[in-house]
Scaffold this motif. Structure first.
Motif, PDB file in Angstrom:
ATOM      1  N   UNK A 300     -64.796  16.062  37.198  1.00  0.00           N
ATOM      2  CA  UNK A 300     -63.582  16.847  36.972  1.00  0.00           C
ATOM      3  C   UNK A 300     -63.626  17.640  35.674  1.00  0.00           C
ATOM      4  N   UNK A 301     -64.529  17.276  34.759  1.00  0.00           N
ATOM      5  CA  UNK A 301     -64.619  17.974  33.483  1.00  0.00           C
ATOM      6  C   UNK A 301     -63.499  17.591  32.530  1.00  0.00           C
ATOM      7  N   UNK A 302     -62.787  16.501  32.839  1.00  0.00           N
ATOM      8  CA  UNK A 302     -61.691  16.026  31.987  1.00  0.00           C
ATOM      9  C   UNK A 302     -61.996  14.588  31.566  1.00  0.00           C
ATOM     10  N   UNK A 303     -62.492  14.470  30.343  1.00  0.00           N
ATOM     11  CA  UNK A 303     -62.885  13.149  29.860  1.00  0.00           C
ATOM     12  C   UNK A 303     -61.659  12.285  29.573  1.00  0.00           C
ATOM     13  N   UNK A 304     -61.761  11.014  29.909  1.00  0.00           N
ATOM     14  CA  UNK A 304     -60.697  10.048  29.611  1.00  0.00           C
ATOM     15  C   UNK A 304     -61.324   8.753  29.113  1.00  0.00           C
ATOM     16  N   UNK A 305     -60.659   8.118  28.161  1.00  0.00           N
ATOM     17  CA  UNK A 305     -61.135   6.830  27.641  1.00  0.00           C
ATOM     18  C   UNK A 305     -60.760   5.745  28.634  1.00  0.00           C
ATOM     19  N   UNK A 306     -61.750   4.976  29.057  1.00  0.00           N
ATOM     20  CA  UNK A 306     -61.507   3.918  30.043  1.00  0.00           C
ATOM     21  C   UNK A 306     -61.701   2.525  29.477  1.00  0.00           C
ATOM     22  N   UNK A 307     -62.487   2.439  28.402  1.00  0.00           N
ATOM     23  CA  UNK A 307     -62.825   1.125  27.843  1.00  0.00           C
ATOM     24  C   UNK A 307     -62.813   1.172  26.325  1.00  0.00           C
ATOM     25  N   UNK A 308     -62.232   0.144  25.711  1.00  0.00           N
ATOM     26  CA  UNK A 308     -62.268   0.003  24.253  1.00  0.00           C
ATOM     27  C   UNK A 308     -62.659  -1.436  23.936  1.00  0.00           C
ATOM     28  N   UNK A 309     -63.728  -1.605  23.178  1.00  0.00           N
ATOM     29  CA  UNK A 309     -64.218  -2.942  22.837  1.00  0.00           C
ATOM     30  C   UNK A 309     -64.439  -3.026  21.333  1.00  0.00           C
ATOM     31  N   UNK A 310     -63.736  -3.940  20.677  1.00  0.00           N
ATOM     32  CA  UNK A 310     -63.886  -4.143  19.237  1.00  0.00           C
ATOM     33  C   UNK A 310     -64.733  -5.391  19.021  1.00  0.00           C
ATOM     34  N   UNK A 311     -65.787  -5.277  18.208  1.00  0.00           N
ATOM     35  CA  UNK A 311     -66.707  -6.399  17.992  1.00  0.00           C
ATOM     36  C   UNK A 311     -66.489  -7.090  16.656  1.00  0.00           C
ATOM     37  N   UNK A 312     -65.407  -6.724  15.949  1.00  0.00           N
ATOM     38  CA  UNK A 312     -65.066  -7.386  14.683  1.00  0.00           C
ATOM     39  C   UNK A 312     -63.656  -7.948  14.815  1.00  0.00           C
ATOM     40  N   UNK A 313     -63.128  -8.457  13.721  1.00  0.00           N
ATOM     41  CA  UNK A 313     -61.781  -9.020  13.737  1.00  0.00           C
ATOM     42  C   UNK A 313     -60.690  -7.981  13.627  1.00  0.00           C
TER      43      UNK A 313
END
Length: 489
Positions: A300-313
């Motif tokens: 679609x050419x429309x980027x969307x954030x699907x995942x967020x992963x934090x590896x610290x506190x």
């Protein structure tokens, strides 16, 4: 009296409305060539002037021969109707060009220089006043007003219409469409060649017809009853001769092919298909492979954030706020997707601010809640870097992290690989020399993509995908679109 009225009316049609045919025929003959206008002028003139002579001869001698004024008028009418229909087809086609022209900005920012060539200011001017050599300022997110070269600075330009990777410089597209419509396909060149010998051939056949029927009549090869009332063998032969020219006049040989190319390229432009010429259009029937770009074509050419992963506190909201603060200065589509996601999280997922969100202006929601970032720098092909609270933050791919000496632990690498295998782009974030987390950004496949691919395969055409994304993401998108062959560069 009826023939005299016909003469008066047809004279207007012949020499006023039909003047264009005489002018075009004269121009063609001066250039040593013949075209359909020569046939129209010849056929209508023969019919008209014979009728005038027959009418005047009857008035003087009392022997009234048949006249054919209506033949001349109807022929001019039908040919002009064909020209009108051609103009309608071209007009509809030109709508595509008009729409492309509308994409061009109405104004441009002109940099004003002193006599020494130093920039002393800027002025907004009408885009039509741009002259060769002018230096224009293009702000991030705005449209490029004209073709030119980048003198200084760098930015992202959305060129998905041309390359599939990122809105095009509209002037470039307009030129391509116009060039395609003016180009000649091989079949059209053949039609032009046939037309160049067609007219002399028709004239020769008309003369042979006149000579043949007149000779046949003189030797009594056909009964006298065939002759029209008050007619003779010459008039009878002339009727057939004029008929040969008249029948050949509306020949579509020189009209059908250019009109087909014109309409096809226009319809293609309306549907987002850029046809670069008649030659390409003709050879399209032999296509064995269709190469699709991934971004903006299959997706679609429309980027969307699907995942967020934090590896610290660090808190998830704080992490998103930090990343959005860094990306807010970037005009890259991925950066905008991240900022939009973080803004949504901040104003709609946190109860403390959700109630006040509707009352905030757009500018406030974009910048009022972010950290101050300084020394921002976009690194093409890698990501961005800047300082927040005097500490360096990096947002980008593996290459950026490796160049900056950031170690990517195995479990983080595995997570990024997992994202890529599910057709997502992994964006790594590091702050103060430490890796904080990863964001997964996806560009969803168009709903019709798989249907189109399947349709091409049934037609015997092999679909191929080309992308500059990493191999795992490319493979995942190709699998989702049912494409078995892809090229990663």
């Amino acid at each position: 009296m009826g023939d005299w009225l016909k003469w008066a009316l047809v004279s207007v049609v012949q020499f006023v409305i039909g003047k264009r045919f005489y002018v075009a025929a004269a121009r063609a003959l001066r250039n040593g060539s013949t075209n359909m206008d020569v046939l129209v002028a010849l056929g209508t003139s023969a019919s008209y002037f014979y009728s005038v002579c027959a009418l005047l001869y009857g008035a003087v001698t009392g022997f009234w021969s048949p006249t054919y004024f209506e033949t001349s008028a109807m022929l001019i009418t039908f040919v002009l109707l064909g020209k009108y229909l051609e103009c309608l087809a071209k007009g509809k086609t030109s709508d595509a060009i008009k729409k492309l022209i509308e994409l061009a900005p109405a104004t441009a920012l002109l940099l004003v220089k002193d006599k020494g060539g130093k920039v002393i200011g800027e002025r907004e001017i009408d885009a039509l006043l741009i002259q060769p050599g002018d230096v224009l300022k293009v702000l991030p997110g705005t449209k490029v007003p004209a073709d030119g070269m980048v003198v200084w600075g760098s930015s992202y330009v959305n060129e998905s219409m041309v390359t599939g990777e990122a809105i095009p410089v509209s002037k470039e597209i307009i030129n391509l469409v116009e060039t395609a419509q003016m180009s000649k396909a091989p079949i059209q060149k053949f039609a032009d060649f046939v037309a160049s010998i067609f007219v002399p051939t028709v004239v020769a056949l008309a003369l042979l017809t006149l000579l043949g029927w007149y000779t046949a009549g003189a030797f009594g090869a056909y009964p006298e009853e065939w002759l029209p009332e008050n007619g003779n063998h010459f008039v009878f032969a002339l009727m057939f001769s004029i008929s040969v020219v008249v029948i050949a006049c509306p020949c579509a040989l020189g009209l059908a092919t250019p009109t087909a190319v014109m309409v096809a390229t226009g319809v293609g432009a309306n549907n987002g298909v850029l046809i670069k010429g008649g030659d390409a259009l003709e050879r399209a029937q032999k296509i064995k492979y269709v190469i699709f770009d991934k971004t903006g074509t299959l997706t679609q050419g429309k980027a969307t954030v699907t995942t967020v992963k934090v590896f610290t506190g660090m808190d998830r909201g704080e992490f998103l706020k930090l990343v959005a603060s860094a990306e807010a200065s970037s005009e890259h589509p991925l950066a905008k997707a991240i900022v939009e996601y973080a803004r949504h999280f901040h104003f709609f997922d946190e109860p403390s601010v959700a109630d006040d969100a509707p009352n905030k202006s757009k500018d406030t929601t974009i910048s009022g809640w972010l950290f101050d970032a300084s020394e921002f720098s976009a690194l093409p092909g890698r990501g961005i870097q800047c300082f927040i609270d005097g500490k360096l933050i990096l947002v980008g791919n593996r290459k950026l992290m490796t160049e900056s000496g950031i170690n990517i632990p195995t479990h983080v690498e595995n997570f990024v690989v997992e994202l890529e295998e599910s057709a997502k782009t992994g964006i790594i974030v590091a702050y103060e020399g430490n890796l904080l987390g990863v964001l997964g950004v996806a560009d969803p496949l168009k709903r019709e993509a798989a249907i189109v691919i399947e349709g091409l395969r049934k037609m015997g055409v092999i679909p191929v995908m080309v992308t500059g994304d990493n191999c795992r993401t490319a493979q995942a998108v190709a699998k989702e679109a049912s494409i078995f062959l892809f090229i990663n560069y």
